[in-house]
Write an enzyme that holds these catalytic residues in place. Structure first.
Site, PDB file in Angstrom:
ATOM      1  N   ASN A  12       0.735  -1.126  -0.219  1.00 46.69           N
ATOM      2  CA  ASN A  12       0.120   0.057  -0.211  1.00 46.69           C
ATOM      3  C   ASN A  12       0.846   1.628  -0.212  1.00 46.69           C
ATOM      4  O   ASN A  12       1.927   1.716   1.537  1.00 46.69           O
ATOM      5  CB  ASN A  12      -1.129  -0.101   1.408  1.00 46.69           C
ATOM      6  N   LYS A  14       0.100   4.157  -0.585  1.00 49.01           N
ATOM      7  CA  LYS A  14      -0.327   5.535   0.365  1.00 49.01           C
ATOM      8  C   LYS A  14      -0.460   6.303  -1.058  1.00 49.01           C
ATOM      9  O   LYS A  14      -0.422   5.995  -1.789  1.00 49.01           O
ATOM     10  CB  LYS A  14       0.122   5.924   1.467  1.00 49.01           C
ATOM     11  N   HIS A 117      -9.726   1.290   4.406  1.00 50.04           N
ATOM     12  CA  HIS A 117      -8.424   1.312   5.613  1.00 50.04           C
ATOM     13  C   HIS A 117      -8.642   2.671   6.639  1.00 50.04           C
ATOM     14  O   HIS A 117      -9.887   3.698   6.598  1.00 50.04           O
ATOM     15  CB  HIS A 117      -7.273   1.880   4.286  1.00 50.04           C
ATOM     16  N   GLU A 119      -7.069   4.785   7.660  1.00 49.38           N
ATOM     17  CA  GLU A 119      -6.750   6.836   7.806  1.00 49.38           C
ATOM     18  C   GLU A 119      -8.314   6.782   6.246  1.00 49.38           C
ATOM     19  O   GLU A 119      -8.234   8.280   6.517  1.00 49.38           O
ATOM     20  CB  GLU A 119      -5.177   6.629   6.183  1.00 49.38           C
ATOM     21  N   GLU A 195      -5.452  -4.202  10.904  1.00 56.29           N
ATOM     22  CA  GLU A 195      -4.168  -3.679  10.807  1.00 56.29           C
ATOM     23  C   GLU A 195      -4.373  -2.700  12.035  1.00 56.29           C
ATOM     24  O   GLU A 195      -5.729  -1.904  12.376  1.00 56.29           O
ATOM     25  CB  GLU A 195      -4.499  -2.732   9.462  1.00 56.29           C
ATOM     26  N   GLY A 201       2.207   3.087  11.060  1.00 60.33           N
ATOM     27  CA  GLY A 201       3.219   3.583  10.393  1.00 60.33           C
ATOM     28  C   GLY A 201       3.792   4.309  11.992  1.00 60.33           C
ATOM     29  O   GLY A 201       4.057   4.994  11.775  1.00 60.33           O
ATOM     30  N   SER A 239       2.882  -2.366  10.156  1.00 59.75           N
ATOM     31  CA  SER A 239       4.673  -2.561  11.021  1.00 59.75           C
ATOM     32  C   SER A 239       5.452  -3.382  10.267  1.00 59.75           C
ATOM     33  O   SER A 239       5.539  -3.960  11.499  1.00 59.75           O
ATOM     34  CB  SER A 239       5.176  -1.340  11.882  1.00 59.75           C
TER      35      SER A 239
HETATM   36  P1  PGA Z   1       2.502   0.373   7.900  1.00 66.20           P
HETATM   37  O1  PGA Z   1       1.007   0.127   6.986  1.00 66.20           O
HETATM   38  O2  PGA Z   1       3.023  -0.635   7.385  1.00 66.20           O
HETATM   39  O3  PGA Z   1       3.488   1.398   7.305  1.00 66.20           O
HETATM   40  O4  PGA Z   1       2.228   0.665   8.500  1.00 66.20           O
HETATM   41  C1  PGA Z   1       0.352   0.118   6.867  1.00 66.20           C
HETATM   42  C2  PGA Z   1      -1.200  -0.658   6.435  1.00 66.20           C
HETATM   43  O5  PGA Z   1      -1.591   1.408   6.926  1.00 66.20           O
HETATM   44  O6  PGA Z   1      -1.630  -0.829   5.305  1.00 66.20           O
END
Ligand code: PGA
Length: 290
Positions: A12, A14, A117, A119, A195, A201, A239
């Site tokens: 992903n 982003k 997601h 976000e 998640e 993140g 992460s």
């Molecule tokens: P990250 O993001 O691996 O940077 O923690 C995962 C995601 O948001 O899908």
């Protein structure tokens, strides 16, 4: 029942990159996948001479921003690496300025699309129901939705992880069951991504045991609704890095990863793909034990 779910690693990106970045990163991934056999692939497997039905290799997908999909598609042509999008509208067409439909994504070469997601939920106010509607729209057009679920730090601290994740999964199940039979037939095409919001993140990761517990809960929830759904792939995200990927993906109910930050670096992303490639395939599921 023993399943043979193939691991899936999806990157992903982003809101990162540009067309040159997309071309370079995808070229690196495609070359490494071809060299090492790290990708089983699914949408272009035949072109790559890979038997998608029998290989135990993991599926690999990259999910660039919408406008970078053509650059990624060019770089991944003839490879076994699939393309996904990061979001989709819940409808098919019409006066919805700025939106992109599942049909358009399929036409652009996508095989997957991320929906719900955290976000999108936190920054754009998306509800469980909207995420579910988007998932059904994706299925309607032959895309595999990667439906994200997960609890915040406060919700975990309050002991509400299963209540929150259960509610998010139930919204998907309700929309799926209400959809037309043609969409329901695509049941094995649904991918869930667990998640935990506090792990995205942040560098914090659920331990393999913590993640496995929630994955098994999700699988039981799916299977209780419809036995066929017990075989859906459930990815872990938050992460995931080269150093922790193998321990997570080796859990019985973890079928790969949804990778954010580490997907922007070819070496890191490919290391996670290799971990998924050599992780177990075909295990008794948490749903079986229930
Ligand atoms: P990250 O993001 O691996 O940077 O923690 C995962 C995601 O948001 O899908």
């Amino acid at each position: 029942m023993t399943t043979a779910r193939r691991n899936l690693v999806a990157g992903n990106w982003k809101m990162n990159g540009d067309s040159a970045f997309a071309a370079a990163l995808c070229a690196d991934i495609a070359a490494a996948a071809a060299d090492t056999g790290a990708a089983g692939g699914d949408n272009t497997a035949a072109a790559n001479g890979v038997d998608a039905e029998t290989t135990t290799a993991a599926d690999i997908a990259v999910c660039p921003p919408h406008v970078l999909i053509p650059a990624a598609a060019r770089a991944l042509a003839d490879s076994a690496v699939s393309i996904g999008a990061q979001d989709v509208d819940g409808g098919d067409d019409g006066a919805f300025t700025g939106q992109v439909s599942a049909r358009m994504l399929a036409d652009a070469g996508c095989r997957y699309v991320i929906v719900g997601h955290s976000e999108r939920r936190a920054l754009h106010g998306e509800s469980d129901e909207l995420a579910a509607q988007k998932a059904v729209a994706a299925l309607r057009h032959g895309l595999r939705p990667i439906v994200c679920v997960g609890e915040t730090a406060d919700e975990r601290a309050a002991g509400d992880t299963e209540a929150v994740v259960g509610r998010q999964v139930d919204a998907l199940l309700t929309a799926w069951a209400a959809a037309a039979p043609a969409e329901c037939a695509a049941v094995d095409e649904i991918v869930i991504a667990y998640e935990p919001v506090w792990a995205i993140g942040t560098g914090l990761t659920a331990t393999p045991a913590e993640a496995q517990q929630v994955h098994a809960f999700i699988r039981r929830r799916l299977a209780a609704f419809d036995a066929r759904l017990g075989d859906c792939r459930i990815l872990y995200g938050g992460s995931m890095k080269p150093g922790n990927a193998a321990a997570l993906i080796n859990q019985p109910d973890i079928d790969g990863g949804l990778i954010g930050g580490a997907s922007l670096n070819a070496a890191d992303f490919l290391a996670i793909c290799r971990a998924a490639n050599s992780a177990r395939a075909g295990v008794a599921t948490g749903a079986d034990a229930a």
